[in-house]
Design a protein around this motif. Structure first.
Motif, PDB file in Angstrom:
ATOM      1  N   GLU A   1       0.934  -1.170   0.043  1.00  0.00           N
ATOM      2  CA  GLU A   1      -0.011  -0.117   0.036  1.00  0.00           C
ATOM      3  C   GLU A   1       0.836   1.259  -0.116  1.00  0.00           C
ATOM      4  O   GLU A   1       0.292   2.338  -0.411  1.00  0.00           O
ATOM      5  CB  GLU A   1      -0.979  -0.068   1.221  1.00  0.00           C
ATOM      6  N   GLU A   2       1.952   1.149   0.747  1.00  0.00           N
ATOM      7  CA  GLU A   2       2.781   2.404   0.780  1.00  0.00           C
ATOM      8  C   GLU A   2       3.370   3.026  -0.830  1.00  0.00           C
ATOM      9  O   GLU A   2       3.483   4.140  -0.918  1.00  0.00           O
ATOM     10  CB  GLU A   2       3.995   2.246   1.591  1.00  0.00           C
ATOM     11  N   ASN A   3       3.292   1.929  -1.752  1.00  0.00           N
ATOM     12  CA  ASN A   3       3.833   2.364  -3.046  1.00  0.00           C
ATOM     13  C   ASN A   3       2.863   2.983  -3.816  1.00  0.00           C
ATOM     14  O   ASN A   3       3.119   3.391  -4.941  1.00  0.00           O
ATOM     15  CB  ASN A   3       4.581   1.307  -3.550  1.00  0.00           C
ATOM     16  N   CYS A   4       1.472   2.613  -3.477  1.00  0.00           N
ATOM     17  CA  CYS A   4       0.449   3.160  -4.552  1.00  0.00           C
ATOM     18  C   CYS A   4       0.105   4.523  -4.479  1.00  0.00           C
ATOM     19  O   CYS A   4      -0.013   5.150  -3.284  1.00  0.00           O
ATOM     20  CB  CYS A   4      -0.895   2.162  -3.873  1.00  0.00           C
ATOM     21  N   THR A   5       0.180   5.260  -5.652  1.00  0.00           N
ATOM     22  CA  THR A   5      -0.342   6.485  -5.667  1.00  0.00           C
ATOM     23  C   THR A   5      -1.567   6.750  -6.473  1.00  0.00           C
ATOM     24  O   THR A   5      -1.830   7.920  -6.597  1.00  0.00           O
ATOM     25  CB  THR A   5       0.948   7.215  -6.710  1.00  0.00           C
ATOM     26  N   VAL A   6      -2.375   5.693  -6.258  1.00  0.00           N
ATOM     27  CA  VAL A   6      -3.798   5.996  -6.784  1.00  0.00           C
ATOM     28  C   VAL A   6      -3.519   6.430  -8.369  1.00  0.00           C
ATOM     29  O   VAL A   6      -4.520   7.522  -8.633  1.00  0.00           O
ATOM     30  CB  VAL A   6      -4.674   6.865  -5.925  1.00  0.00           C
ATOM     31  N   CYS A   7      -2.757   6.035  -9.005  1.00  0.00           N
ATOM     32  CA  CYS A   7      -2.742   6.525 -10.457  1.00  0.00           C
ATOM     33  C   CYS A   7      -4.024   5.721 -11.276  1.00  0.00           C
ATOM     34  O   CYS A   7      -4.162   6.020 -12.385  1.00  0.00           O
ATOM     35  CB  CYS A   7      -1.510   6.241 -11.043  1.00  0.00           C
ATOM     36  N   MET A   8      -4.679   4.707 -10.770  1.00  0.00           N
ATOM     37  CA  MET A   8      -5.653   4.040 -11.561  1.00  0.00           C
ATOM     38  C   MET A   8      -5.204   3.136 -12.780  1.00  0.00           C
ATOM     39  O   MET A   8      -6.038   2.757 -13.355  1.00  0.00           O
ATOM     40  CB  MET A   8      -6.701   5.033 -11.774  1.00  0.00           C
ATOM     41  N   LEU A   9      -3.972   3.128 -12.978  1.00  0.00           N
ATOM     42  CA  LEU A   9      -3.646   2.486 -14.150  1.00  0.00           C
ATOM     43  C   LEU A   9      -3.832   1.082 -14.293  1.00  0.00           C
ATOM     44  O   LEU A   9      -4.293   0.251 -15.369  1.00  0.00           O
ATOM     45  CB  LEU A   9      -2.038   2.838 -14.458  1.00  0.00           C
ATOM     46  N   CYS A  10      -3.841   0.638 -13.089  1.00  0.00           N
ATOM     47  CA  CYS A  10      -3.965  -1.073 -12.868  1.00  0.00           C
ATOM     48  C   CYS A  10      -5.493  -1.391 -13.258  1.00  0.00           C
ATOM     49  O   CYS A  10      -5.914  -2.353 -13.925  1.00  0.00           O
ATOM     50  CB  CYS A  10      -3.681  -1.780 -11.603  1.00  0.00           C
ATOM     51  N   ALA A  11      -6.515  -0.330 -12.652  1.00  0.00           N
ATOM     52  CA  ALA A  11      -7.896  -0.621 -12.822  1.00  0.00           C
ATOM     53  C   ALA A  11      -8.251  -0.493 -14.016  1.00  0.00           C
ATOM     54  O   ALA A  11      -8.949  -0.810 -14.925  1.00  0.00           O
ATOM     55  CB  ALA A  11      -8.634   0.308 -11.783  1.00  0.00           C
ATOM     56  N   ARG A  12      -7.558   0.467 -14.661  1.00  0.00           N
ATOM     57  CA  ARG A  12      -8.045   0.791 -16.322  1.00  0.00           C
ATOM     58  C   ARG A  12      -7.486  -0.102 -17.340  1.00  0.00           C
ATOM     59  O   ARG A  12      -8.037  -0.566 -18.361  1.00  0.00           O
ATOM     60  CB  ARG A  12      -7.435   2.363 -16.557  1.00  0.00           C
ATOM     61  N   GLU A  13      -6.370  -0.870 -16.979  1.00  0.00           N
ATOM     62  CA  GLU A  13      -5.684  -1.977 -17.889  1.00  0.00           C
ATOM     63  C   GLU A  13      -6.193  -3.314 -17.632  1.00  0.00           C
ATOM     64  O   GLU A  13      -6.134  -4.144 -18.386  1.00  0.00           O
ATOM     65  CB  GLU A  13      -4.122  -1.824 -17.756  1.00  0.00           C
ATOM     66  N   CYS A  14      -7.029  -3.249 -16.447  1.00  0.00           N
ATOM     67  CA  CYS A  14      -7.595  -4.801 -16.271  1.00  0.00           C
ATOM     68  C   CYS A  14      -8.543  -5.119 -17.319  1.00  0.00           C
ATOM     69  O   CYS A  14      -9.514  -4.504 -17.593  1.00  0.00           O
ATOM     70  CB  CYS A  14      -8.069  -4.701 -14.795  1.00  0.00           C
TER      71      CYS A  14
END
Length: 218
Positions: A47-60
């Motif tokens: 969690e500490e590395n997550c910046t909420v860029c939403m890239l993973c959710a958009r590419e899923c």
């Protein structure tokens, strides 16, 4: 045309050979399987590395990642600076009932917040319970194996080579600067010694002249 009954004889021979061999059945769950390091079990979240860029959710491709966040104002780091806003993670969940374990979310994450874990014992009686929140994903993060050691015969990464080259260049520049400073200090010291000698010589000459004049007067 084959001999009648030859197929049955061959089958019985295979059966007899198999009966004499030792069984390799793993007695799961009493004996846990030895999984390879790159096993795709579940996805762990750092969690500490997550910046909420939403890239993973958009590419899923299955749209099985759910992320919620809000913005917070961060005070300036130094007096007189400007305030800035940052995203704060509120929810990070993965629906493993939809996930097809393609690993795209892990590959596209630019900040190394998602990792494969070999954990596979997460069956549920209700399919709705297969949506795991960030607390569970964080627990799985600690089951992620350490990365394998680098091959000593492999080529050095370009980033590491560039960083080492830049460090060597900086060290050489600092050494040259220190040498120039030492040389300037040595020259400054030599100039001071010559001035003192010249002054002493002048004083000596003046004294001789005075003494000569006094003698002549007497």
């Amino acid at each position: 045309m084959g001999i009648p009954g030859s197929g049955l004889a061959k089958g019985l021979a295979v059966t007899l050979r198999t009966m004499t061999r030792k069984s390799h059945t793993a007695q799961y769950p009493d004996a846990q399987p030895e999984l390879p390091p790159r096993t795709r079990g579940v996805i762990g979240l750092f969690e500490e590395n997550c910046t909420v860029c939403m890239l993973c959710a958009r590419e899923c491709p299955d749209w099985c990642i759910y992320i919620d966040s809000h913005k917070e104002t961060v005070p300036p780091a130094a007096p007189g600076g400007r305030e800035r806003s940052r995203n704060v993670l509120d929810r990070f969940a993965i629906d493993f009932a939809l996930c097809m374990y393609c690993g795209i979310c892990i590959e596209v994450c630019p900040f190394d917040a998602l990792f494969w874990s070999p954990e596979f014992e997460y069956a549920e009686e209700d399919i709705r319970d297969l949506t795991h929140e960030r607390d569970k994903l964080r627990e799985w993060m600690w089951t992620v194996p350490a990365p394998p050691a680098l091959d000593p015969r492999a080529e050095e990464p370009k980033e590491l080579a560039a960083a080492r080259k830049a460090a060597d260049k900086l060290a050489a520049a600092e050494a040259a600067q220190a040498a120039e400073a030492a040389q300037a200090e040595a020259e400054r010291g030599s100039g001071g010694t010559g001035t003192e000698n010249g002054t002493g010589g002048t004083e000596h000459g003046t004294g001789t002249g005075n003494e000569t004049g006094n003698g002549a007067a007497s």
